[in-house]
Design a protein around this motif. Structure first.
Motif, mmCIF file in Angstrom:
data_model
loop_
_atom_site.group_PDB
_atom_site.id
_atom_site.type_symbol
_atom_site.label_atom_id
_atom_site.label_comp_id
_atom_site.label_asym_id
_atom_site.label_seq_id
_atom_site.Cartn_x
_atom_site.Cartn_y
_atom_site.Cartn_z
ATOM 1 N N GLN A 320 17.389 4.166 -7.666
ATOM 2 C CA GLN A 320 17.115 3.611 -6.335
ATOM 3 C C GLN A 320 15.695 3.960 -5.874
ATOM 4 O OE1 GLN A 320 20.458 5.534 -4.440
ATOM 5 N NE2 GLN A 320 21.555 3.574 -4.187
ATOM 6 N N LEU A 321 15.270 5.194 -6.164
ATOM 7 C CA LEU A 321 13.928 5.617 -5.760
ATOM 8 C C LEU A 321 12.855 4.816 -6.488
ATOM 9 C CD1 LEU A 321 14.451 9.487 -5.613
ATOM 10 C CD2 LEU A 321 14.315 7.906 -3.676
ATOM 11 N N ASN A 322 13.043 4.628 -7.790
ATOM 12 C CA ASN A 322 12.085 3.836 -8.560
ATOM 13 C C ASN A 322 12.033 2.397 -8.040
ATOM 14 O OD1 ASN A 322 11.507 6.031 -10.185
ATOM 15 N ND2 ASN A 322 12.920 5.426 -11.814
ATOM 16 N N HIS A 323 13.215 1.866 -7.718
ATOM 17 C CA HIS A 323 13.287 0.501 -7.178
ATOM 18 C C HIS A 323 12.546 0.422 -5.846
ATOM 19 C CE1 HIS A 323 15.974 -3.136 -5.885
ATOM 20 N NE2 HIS A 323 14.747 -3.500 -6.185
ATOM 21 N N ALA A 324 12.707 1.443 -5.024
ATOM 22 C CA ALA A 324 12.068 1.454 -3.705
ATOM 23 C C ALA A 324 10.545 1.471 -3.827
ATOM 24 C CB ALA A 324 12.553 2.660 -2.908
ATOM 25 N N LEU A 325 10.012 2.326 -4.710
ATOM 26 C CA LEU A 325 8.560 2.397 -4.881
ATOM 27 C C LEU A 325 8.014 1.096 -5.456
ATOM 28 C CD1 LEU A 325 8.270 6.062 -6.231
ATOM 29 C CD2 LEU A 325 7.647 5.225 -3.948
ATOM 30 N N SER A 326 8.766 0.489 -6.372
ATOM 31 C CA SER A 326 8.361 -0.795 -6.939
ATOM 32 C C SER A 326 8.382 -1.888 -5.880
ATOM 33 C CB SER A 326 9.289 -1.156 -8.104
ATOM 34 O OG SER A 326 8.958 -2.425 -8.630
ATOM 35 N N TYR A 327 9.416 -1.857 -5.020
ATOM 36 C CA TYR A 327 9.523 -2.850 -3.950
ATOM 37 C C TYR A 327 8.328 -2.764 -3.003
ATOM 38 C CZ TYR A 327 11.132 -5.089 0.332
ATOM 39 O OH TYR A 327 11.214 -5.889 1.450
ATOM 40 N N LEU A 328 7.957 -1.531 -2.625
ATOM 41 C CA LEU A 328 6.828 -1.350 -1.714
ATOM 42 C C LEU A 328 5.540 -1.882 -2.333
ATOM 43 C CD1 LEU A 328 7.620 2.221 -0.355
ATOM 44 C CD2 LEU A 328 7.688 0.078 0.954
ATOM 45 N N LYS A 329 5.363 -1.636 -3.616
ATOM 46 C CA LYS A 329 4.179 -2.146 -4.305
ATOM 47 C C LYS A 329 4.151 -3.671 -4.276
ATOM 48 C CE LYS A 329 1.670 -1.859 -8.682
ATOM 49 N NZ LYS A 329 1.653 -1.288 -10.069
ATOM 50 N N ASP A 330 5.309 -4.296 -4.458
ATOM 51 C CA ASP A 330 5.400 -5.758 -4.452
ATOM 52 C C ASP A 330 5.073 -6.339 -3.069
ATOM 53 O OD1 ASP A 330 6.103 -5.760 -7.101
ATOM 54 O OD2 ASP A 330 8.266 -5.951 -6.735
ATOM 55 N N GLN A 331 5.282 -5.543 -2.024
ATOM 56 C CA GLN A 331 4.982 -6.003 -0.661
ATOM 57 C C GLN A 331 3.504 -5.868 -0.317
ATOM 58 O OE1 GLN A 331 7.525 -7.524 1.091
ATOM 59 N NE2 GLN A 331 8.442 -7.163 -0.927
ATOM 60 N N GLN A 332 2.726 -5.405 -1.289
ATOM 61 C CA GLN A 332 1.279 -5.247 -1.127
ATOM 62 C C GLN A 332 0.920 -4.279 -0.006
ATOM 63 O OE1 GLN A 332 -0.161 -9.327 -0.824
ATOM 64 N NE2 GLN A 332 -0.455 -9.410 -3.033
ATOM 65 N N VAL A 333 1.714 -3.212 0.109
ATOM 66 C CA VAL A 333 1.360 -2.121 1.007
ATOM 67 C C VAL A 333 0.964 -0.925 0.149
ATOM 68 C CG1 VAL A 333 2.834 -2.904 2.894
ATOM 69 C CG2 VAL A 333 3.758 -1.336 1.190
ATOM 70 N N GLN A 334 0.029 -0.151 0.637
ATOM 71 C CA GLN A 334 -0.424 1.019 -0.112
ATOM 72 C C GLN A 334 0.591 2.139 0.019
ATOM 73 O OE1 GLN A 334 -4.293 1.901 1.508
ATOM 74 N NE2 GLN A 334 -5.322 0.442 0.182
ATOM 75 N N THR A 335 0.947 2.756 -1.102
ATOM 76 C CA THR A 335 1.879 3.873 -1.071
ATOM 77 C C THR A 335 1.262 5.064 -1.787
ATOM 78 O OG1 THR A 335 2.964 3.129 -3.100
ATOM 79 C CG2 THR A 335 3.903 2.369 -1.037
ATOM 80 N N GLU A 336 1.558 6.233 -1.276
ATOM 81 C CA GLU A 336 1.098 7.482 -1.884
ATOM 82 C C GLU A 336 2.206 8.516 -1.782
ATOM 83 O OE1 GLU A 336 -2.220 11.017 -1.068
ATOM 84 O OE2 GLU A 336 -2.295 9.150 0.098
#
Length: 342
Positions: A320-336
């Motif tokens: 679920q965590l990997n899916h969440a980080l991938s989803y955020l990347k797909d939304q074109q928002v910066q994540t750190e």
């Protein structure tokens, strides 16, 4: 409107030369609010004093309204200076004069008729919101009111450029915001070009179109404010952006949370423009099945759009965590993903 070409200012001292402004090239467009930010000693105050020739350059050009200020002397320089006004951190008012008399002072020097002078002062008092305080002395005014007098006085001769030297540094946050709103209003109404120096990123964020970051006499980064917030390149710029996006109390709370041994990842999410207004967190929960613990969030408005930051703790299994980080990347928002040394 304003163009600086290879501009330098060197101060000779008994211990050697000090380069306060070091070979700067910069262009400021007509009608924009341009910010210069830097810590004490960066050279920003010297830079702004060069613009109206309170300091003479060691080398380079200062072109304002197609005139090279460095080439002007005598009456030509005095005439050019009338189109460049300045407001100061500590107001620089005449304490024995009333509000009306302070504002009228440059008009007296310009030898305006009494009728024209009074009409112009009335207009300026209304513009800066001091109606009813015309006959008060500086000692009877709040800090914000004093700065409004300073702004009105600076506008008396209809300048084309307004220089602001740490104009809000002596004011509390609420008063600072009111003065910044006044400057924005003046910029819109009069089409005035405003050059503002500060050490506070909040000031830049609130009213500036573009910003230059100064360090050791040089401009190390420059660009539209929203772009600088989104992708600061230099370490100095990153420090200033963190004043807004990573307040120290938030970072301290995150560090304390990490010390508890909870291994759930803490993620900093940065939003830009319209994305800052979208329900991305709600969609993240529904799509990925994670639980989201919101630690801190803020949407900052700039002149040209919104910039948001959100600190969240994601909870769920590894898939679920990997899916969440991938989803955020797909939304074109910066994540750190934050680490213990942040």
């Amino acid at each position: 409107m304003i163009a600086l070409e290879k501009l330098s200012k060197i101060f000779p001292t008994s211990n050697g030369d000090i380069t306060a402004v070091d070979n700067i090239d910069l262009t400021i467009d007509e009608g924009e609010i341009f910010g210069v930010i830097g810590y004490s000693g960066a050279g920003k105050s010297t830079l702004i004093r060069l613009l109206n020739m309170l300091e003479k350059p060691t080398s380079g050009k200062i072109i304002i309204a197609e005139k090279n200020m460095a080439d002007l002397q005598g009456s030509s320089l005095r005439k050019a200076r009338q189109e460049i006004s300045m407001i100061f951190q500590h107001f620089n008012l005449l304490w024995s004069r009333t509000v009306r008399e302070n504002i009228a002072f440059p008009l007296e020097i310009a030898k305006l008729s009494k009728k024209d002078k009074n009409a112009r002062v009335d207009e300026l008092i209304d513009l800066v919101g001091l109606t009813g305080r015309e006959d008060a002395y500086p000692a009877q005014l709040s800090g914000g009111q004093k700065q409004r007098v300073g702004i009105a006085r600076a506008l008396a001769n209809n300048p084309k450029v307004l220089l602001c030297d740490e104009a809000t540094s002596a004011l509390d946050p609420k008063t600072t915001d009111s003065i910044l709103e006044l400057l924005t209003d003046i910029n819109k109404k009069l089409g005035l070009t405003i050059v503002l120096i500060t050490h506070e990123m909040h000031v830049i964020r609130k009213i500036c179109n573009r910003v230059a970051v100064m360090e050791n006499g040089k401009i190390v980064e420059e660009g539209p404010v929203l772009d600088v917030f989104r992708q600061p390149r230099e370490e100095m710029t990153k420090e200033f952006v963190k004043q807004i996006t990573e307040p120290e109390e938030t970072m301290e709370a995150i560090r304390e949370l990490m010390k508890t041994g909870d291994t759930s990842p803490i993620v900093k999410i940065s939003f830009l423009g319209e994305d800052a207004e979208q329900p991305i967190m709600t969609n993240l929960i529904l799509t990925c099945g994670v639980s989201v613990n919101i630690l801190q969030g803020k949407v900052s408005k700039t002149r040209d759009g919104s910039y948001g930051t959100l600190f969240v703790q994601l909870q769920g299994n590894q898939e679920q965590l990997n899916h969440a980080l991938s989803y955020l990347k797909d939304q074109q928002v910066q994540t750190e993903v934050m680490t213990a040394h942040e």
